[in-house]
Design a protein around this motif. Structure first.
Motif, short mmCIF file in Angstrom:
data_model
loop_
_atom_site.label_atom_id
_atom_site.label_comp_id
_atom_site.label_asym_id
_atom_site.label_seq_id
_atom_site.Cartn_x
_atom_site.Cartn_y
_atom_site.Cartn_z
N ASP A 186 1.12 -1.07 0.09
CA ASP A 186 -0.42 0.41 -0.40
C ASP A 186 0.82 1.19 -0.32
OD1 ASP A 186 -1.79 2.01 0.18
OD2 ASP A 186 -3.21 0.82 1.83
N PRO A 187 1.18 2.20 -1.13
CA PRO A 187 1.94 3.02 -1.14
C PRO A 187 1.57 3.62 0.03
CG PRO A 187 1.07 2.30 -3.22
CD PRO A 187 0.17 1.93 -2.57
N SER A 188 0.33 4.17 0.00
CA SER A 188 -0.07 5.36 1.32
C SER A 188 0.69 4.72 2.55
CB SER A 188 -1.68 5.49 1.69
OG SER A 188 -2.41 4.56 2.08
N TYR A 189 1.11 3.71 2.92
CA TYR A 189 1.75 3.36 3.85
C TYR A 189 3.57 4.08 4.17
CZ TYR A 189 -0.90 -0.41 4.90
OH TYR A 189 -2.01 -1.23 5.39
N THR A 190 4.12 4.84 2.88
CA THR A 190 5.36 5.03 3.14
C THR A 190 5.46 6.63 3.14
OG1 THR A 190 5.28 5.64 0.51
CG2 THR A 190 5.69 3.32 0.69
N TYR A 191 3.85 7.54 3.07
CA TYR A 191 4.03 8.66 3.50
C TYR A 191 5.08 9.38 4.62
CZ TYR A 191 0.40 9.47 -0.05
OH TYR A 191 -0.89 8.88 -0.91
N SER A 192 5.12 8.26 5.57
CA SER A 192 5.71 8.68 6.78
C SER A 192 7.14 8.52 7.21
CB SER A 192 5.11 8.03 8.72
OG SER A 192 5.33 6.26 7.97
N LEU A 193 7.92 8.07 5.77
CA LEU A 193 9.01 7.26 5.98
C LEU A 193 9.51 8.73 5.95
CD1 LEU A 193 9.03 4.98 3.42
CD2 LEU A 193 9.24 4.22 5.90
N PRO A 194 11.34 8.87 6.78
CA PRO A 194 11.53 10.25 6.71
C PRO A 194 12.52 9.86 5.30
CG PRO A 194 12.69 8.16 8.97
CD PRO A 194 11.35 7.30 7.94
N ASP A 195 13.29 11.17 4.67
CA ASP A 195 13.32 11.70 3.76
C ASP A 195 14.40 10.39 3.02
OD1 ASP A 195 11.34 13.46 3.55
OD2 ASP A 195 12.66 15.40 3.64
N TYR A 196 15.40 10.17 4.60
CA TYR A 196 15.86 9.71 4.27
C TYR A 196 16.34 8.72 3.98
CZ TYR A 196 20.88 7.43 5.49
OH TYR A 196 22.85 6.73 5.37
N GLN A 197 15.44 8.17 3.98
CA GLN A 197 14.64 6.51 4.07
C GLN A 197 13.83 6.54 2.57
OE1 GLN A 197 12.38 5.03 7.35
NE2 GLN A 197 13.82 3.32 7.64
N ILE A 198 13.55 7.63 2.27
CA ILE A 198 12.85 7.52 1.08
C ILE A 198 14.20 7.19 0.22
CG2 ILE A 198 12.22 8.95 -0.55
CD1 ILE A 198 10.40 6.95 0.09
N ALA A 199 15.27 8.00 0.00
CA ALA A 199 16.45 9.04 -0.05
C ALA A 199 17.03 7.04 -0.73
CB ALA A 199 17.50 9.13 0.35
N CYS A 200 17.27 6.12 0.26
CA CYS A 200 18.10 5.12 0.14
C CYS A 200 17.21 4.16 -0.23
CB CYS A 200 18.46 5.02 1.71
SG CYS A 200 19.44 5.74 2.88
N GLY A 201 16.03 4.32 -0.08
CA GLY A 201 15.07 3.43 -1.14
C GLY A 201 15.08 3.03 -2.19
N ILE A 202 15.34 4.55 -2.84
CA ILE A 202 15.52 5.14 -4.40
C ILE A 202 16.46 4.54 -5.03
CG2 ILE A 202 15.73 6.89 -6.14
CD1 ILE A 202 12.92 8.24 -4.18
N ALA A 203 18.11 5.38 -4.11
CA ALA A 203 19.03 3.98 -4.43
C ALA A 203 19.23 2.91 -4.76
CB ALA A 203 20.15 5.05 -3.60
N ASP A 204 18.98 1.89 -3.74
CA ASP A 204 18.47 0.66 -3.52
C ASP A 204 18.27 0.66 -4.75
OD1 ASP A 204 19.76 -2.14 -2.62
OD2 ASP A 204 18.28 -1.44 -0.77
N SER A 205 17.09 0.42 -4.92
CA SER A 205 16.41 -0.35 -6.36
C SER A 205 17.07 0.31 -7.63
CB SER A 205 14.92 1.21 -6.83
OG SER A 205 14.15 0.95 -5.12
N PHE A 206 17.64 1.83 -8.00
CA PHE A 206 17.92 1.98 -8.65
C PHE A 206 19.81 0.98 -9.15
CE2 PHE A 206 21.16 4.81 -11.03
CZ PHE A 206 20.72 5.58 -12.31
#
Length: 382
Positions: free
Chosen positions: A172-192
């Motif tokens: 559920d993408p809405s579960y990601t709203y509360s994630l800190p910016d750093y976790q989102i950044a690391c997640g994008i980088a990891d996926s890339f």
């Protein structure tokens, strides 16, 4: 194209309020071990959403699985599962909780120690317990693959472990709203970088896999900008979440050679320092590409330069250099440092990692041409 066998049985249940499907996905007589991280799911409402769907099921909860899950912690979860006689494991959290649970479901019915399973392979003499997941942090792709990475606090080591696929995963993408910016950044980088490890290898193996991989890379670059501009953009979050899944569920690796040297070196940095996995990768990758640019990756780097970064002018070496520079700039635009010194790490770390690879005799890369001396050069560039 290389020969391959493809099989991915995980049922992906995707979208807002998809947690409502959970009761239909579970065996009616299941005794469920719920595995969690440090407690963020209680603060963001995910825990309540999951528990509300488990009325009528027997449940046991295990809390405290840390980022880069440690086998010492997982032994406690395994002991609890054995004691309670659980028949199903439901992992609720990010990639670390999901990875940990892949080991837990094999270790509960096994008599072997958990670290022995990591070092020597899953116990195929027992029936692994079924696993379902509720993903809260897009990054690792663990929700739709067989892999896990487990650490040992005692030895400061981190190794891969492979077991069965999850039966299902709820995203559920809405579960990601509360994630800190750093976790989102690391997640994008990891996926890339998951995509890069399967794409930036040998040229000409599969035009179809190339285009699919390039589509994910371009999408991640685009969605990163959208999420930064509008953090509550549901569609951007959904596209990122699905991109992270597609980056490592086997769909872009059919018939192509893979690398994974960046990950192997990054795992050592994490094991020795605790630095978040995705962040280690953005430190290692640009250095590794610069070290390998004149070798087997040359042709594919030119393709990457053209198709991802639109670089078509200048000499081949100039285009490759610009593409690597743009890749590093993308990581920095996410807010991630790309040098070891920026995180306070120096020569001692480099020397210890090189020592480990030298003693193991490890060879990395798609051509197995990265030995401990090459690792030393890569880390010096970091």
């Amino acid at each position: 194209m290389n020969n391959f066998t493809f099989h991915n049985p995980t049922k992906l249940v995707f979208g807002k309020d998809s947690i409502l499907e959970l009761p239909k996905l579970l065996p009616s007589d299941a005794k469920i071990l719920l595995t969690f991280g440090g407690g963020s799911v209680k603060r963001n409402g995910v825990y309540e959403a999951v528990i509300s769907q488990l009325s009528g099921f027997q449940t046991v909860e295990f809390w405290g699985i840390e980022p880069n899950p440690k086998v010492e912690t997982l032994r406690k979860a395994i002991a609890l599962g054995k004691q309670e006689g659980v028949t199903f494991v439901l992992a609720v959290g990010g990639g670390s909780v999901l990875d940990a649970s892949k080991l837990i479901v094999n270790a509960i019915p096994s008599e072997r120690d958990a670290w022995d399973l990591v070092l020597h392979g899953a116990d195929r003499s027992v029936q692994t317990l079924p696993l379902g997941t509720v993903l809260t942090i897009p990054a690792t792709g663990s929700e739709m693959n067989r892999g896990a990475v487990i650490s040992s606090e005692a030895t400061h080591e981190k190794f891969g472990f492979y077991n069965e696929y999850p039966l299902f995963s709820i995203l559920d993408p809405s579960y990601t709203y509360s994630l800190p910016d750093y976790q989102i950044a690391c997640g994008i980088a990891d996926s890339f970088i998951h995509v890069i490890e399967q794409y930036l290898t040998r040229a000409g193996e599969s035009p179809l896999m190339d285009r699919w991989a390039e589509g994910i890379l371009l999408t991640l670059i685009e969605e990163a900008d959208k999420i930064k501009a509008q953090p509550a953009d549901y569609d951007a979050r959904a596209t990122f979440m699905l991109s992270a899944t597609m980056a490592l569920n086997g769909f872009i690796s059919m018939g192509v050679t893979q690398d994974w040297a960046t990950h192997r070196i990054g795992h050592e940095i994490t094991a020795l320092t605790g630095l978040t996995h995705g962040h280690t990768l953005v430190i290692v990758l640009p250095a590794l590409l610069r070290e390998q640019a004149g070798k087997g990756k040359h042709a594919k780097l030119l393709q990457y330069a053209s198709r991802i970064w639109g670089l078509t002018e200048g000499s081949e070496d100039e285009r490759i250099t610009q593409a690597i520079d743009k890749t590093e700039a993308f990581f920095r635009s996410l807010g991630l440092e790309t040098r070891l010194a920026e995180r306070g790490f120096g020569d001692d770390l480099r020397e210890e990692i090189v020592r480990r690879f030298r003693e193991r005799g490890t060879l990395l890369g798609e051509d197995q041409d990265i030995d401990h001396e090459a690792v030393a050069h890569i880390l010096a560039r970091c």
